[in-house]
Design a protein around this motif. Structure first.
Motif, PDB file in Angstrom:
ATOM      1  N   VAL A   1       0.849  -1.191   0.000  1.00  0.00           N
ATOM      2  CA  VAL A   1       0.000   0.000   0.000  1.00  0.00           C
ATOM      3  C   VAL A   1       0.884   1.239   0.000  1.00  0.00           C
ATOM      4  O   VAL A   1       1.750   1.405   0.866  1.00  0.00           O
ATOM      5  N   VAL A   2       0.682   2.114  -0.973  1.00  0.00           N
ATOM      6  CA  VAL A   2       1.470   3.351  -1.056  1.00  0.00           C
ATOM      7  C   VAL A   2       0.631   4.574  -0.682  1.00  0.00           C
ATOM      8  O   VAL A   2       1.184   5.651  -0.479  1.00  0.00           O
ATOM      9  N   ASP A   3      -0.677   4.424  -0.603  1.00  0.00           N
ATOM     10  CA  ASP A   3      -1.562   5.520  -0.198  1.00  0.00           C
ATOM     11  C   ASP A   3      -2.620   4.920   0.727  1.00  0.00           C
ATOM     12  O   ASP A   3      -3.623   4.367   0.268  1.00  0.00           O
ATOM     13  N   ILE A   4      -2.374   5.020   2.039  1.00  0.00           N
ATOM     14  CA  ILE A   4      -3.231   4.345   3.011  1.00  0.00           C
ATOM     15  C   ILE A   4      -4.648   4.897   2.976  1.00  0.00           C
ATOM     16  O   ILE A   4      -5.635   4.142   2.949  1.00  0.00           O
ATOM     17  N   GLU A   5      -4.782   6.216   2.989  1.00  0.00           N
ATOM     18  CA  GLU A   5      -6.113   6.824   3.012  1.00  0.00           C
ATOM     19  C   GLU A   5      -6.935   6.431   1.783  1.00  0.00           C
ATOM     20  O   GLU A   5      -8.105   6.064   1.892  1.00  0.00           O
ATOM     21  N   MET A   6      -6.311   6.470   0.607  1.00  0.00           N
ATOM     22  CA  MET A   6      -7.041   6.120  -0.607  1.00  0.00           C
ATOM     23  C   MET A   6      -7.376   4.627  -0.640  1.00  0.00           C
ATOM     24  O   MET A   6      -8.445   4.230  -1.121  1.00  0.00           O
ATOM     25  N   ALA A   7      -6.471   3.795  -0.125  1.00  0.00           N
ATOM     26  CA  ALA A   7      -6.751   2.364  -0.066  1.00  0.00           C
ATOM     27  C   ALA A   7      -7.953   2.078   0.843  1.00  0.00           C
ATOM     28  O   ALA A   7      -8.797   1.231   0.527  1.00  0.00           O
ATOM     29  N   GLN A   8      -8.035   2.794   1.961  1.00  0.00           N
ATOM     30  CA  GLN A   8      -9.173   2.627   2.862  1.00  0.00           C
ATOM     31  C   GLN A   8     -10.477   3.059   2.185  1.00  0.00           C
ATOM     32  O   GLN A   8     -11.492   2.354   2.255  1.00  0.00           O
TER      33      GLN A   8
END
Length: 346
Positions: free
Chosen positions: A77-84
């Motif tokens: 995961v390189v973008d935690i907020e977007m992955a969530q």
């Protein structure tokens, strides 16, 4: 792996966050999400416009204020907020409400074999943001081995090859653990890029990245082997004029163009075998290599590996789902640890 089986049985759902696709398995329900790891965002308002297949179809076709992003790269995961946000949208309100009712929500996730502490932490924080109170991490190689039916818990050597979009992972498994492993930063995307570059340099033709699957078009039939079709017709955009144009492509030249990324995979297989104990190599000579992952379906790849290594090469049934199916089997308690039957004392 044996020590964590009890912990995995307590988990309520499992996630396989891949560079190409995201899959979610809910205990007692099965596979509930199998979508591309893509999200489209309005940069003016920050609103999430689309996720999954719809967002992937928007790639290269959006106005300037809509950005198509991939929050997962190379299995991390390189973008935690977007992955969530992407996962919440993919799960839907009904499934999220069902999971939130669990008094102590537990989750499991796949991680690449060589994931660094930051990559593992990102996977944990992504699922914690979905409400998980505890997250168990499982090596993708072990999960895929369980999912394709390999006897990973037995004292027998099995070799697995996880063919991903961004990388290829190789490992020898025995007694529920990884004996030796190697990660090659070459996957299906690298093969596609090699074909696209060949067509651009040789024929001055650009292929639309999302509307066609370059490898499937250029190497139909027997694919990477010399027994495939001698030529094929491909339609793309002329580099000079920008107009649509069809050209007849020599598939032998295409096979030559993709040898560079595939040679790296062959070198990785050789390194894993050299690092493996001799007794286990003898097992592998009989059992061969099991291929899993979406890129395992590249036409003719198994035949090329078989000819180059002299080992049996098998493709798992539904190879793209092996990792999440392996996690699901662990959650459901269908994986039994190896039991040692010691002789009774006199």
């Amino acid at each position: 792996m044996t020590a964590s089986l009890d912990q995995l049985r307590r988990c309520h759902f499992a996630v396989d966050l891949g560079a190409a696709r995201t899959r979610v398995y809910v205990k007692g329900t099965g596979l509930v999400v199998d979508q591309p790891s893509v999200a489209a965002v309005n940069t003016r308002t920050g609103a999430l416009i689309a996720v999954g297949e719809f967002a992937e179809r928007m790639t290269g076709r959006t106005p300037h204020y809509i950005r198509v992003v991939r929050p997962v790269s190379g299995g991390s995961v390189v973008d935690i907020e977007m992955a969530q946000r992407m996962l919440r949208q993919l799960l839907g309100d009904k499934t999220r409400r069902t999971l939130r009712r669990k008094p102590f929500l537990r989750a499991a996730a796949c991680t690449p074999h060589d994931a660094d502490p930051l990559g593992r932490r990102a996977a944990i924080e992504t699922l914690v943001g979905l409400g998980a109170r505890r997250v168990e991490l499982v090596d993708t190689l072990l999960a895929a081995g369980v999912g394709c039916g390999l006897p990973v818990e037995r004292p027998e050597a099995t070799m697995i090859m996880v063919c991903g979009a961004a990388a290829t992972q190789l490992a020898v498994l025995s007694l529920g653990a990884i004996v030796t492993a190697e990660r090659i930063p070459v996957g299906g995307e690298a093969v596609d890029r090699a074909i696209v570059q060949h067509l651009r340099h040789k024929h001055e033709l650009m292929l639309p990245s999302q509307s066609v699957r370059p490898l499937q078009i250029a190497l139909s039939g027997n694919g990477l082997t010399a027994h495939g079709p001698t030529s094929t017709v491909i339609t793309g955009l002329d580099v000079a004029t920008g107009l649509a144009r069809s050209v007849k492509v020599d598939t032998a030249a295409v096979r030559h163009a993709i040898q560079t990324p595939l040679t790296a995979v062959l070198d990785g297989i050789g390194k894993v075998l050299r690092d493996c104990p001799p007794d286990l190599v003898a097992d592998l000579a009989d059992r061969g290599i099991m291929m899993v992952g979406g890129s395992a379906l590249l036409p003719g790849l198994d035949q090329m590996l078989r000819a180059s290594t002299g080992m049996p090469v098998h493709i798992a049934e539904r190879p793209e789902l092996c990792a999440i199916q392996g996690l699901g089997a662990m959650l459901e308690g269908r994986v039994e640890p190896l039991e040692l039957h010691l002789p009774a004392d006199d």
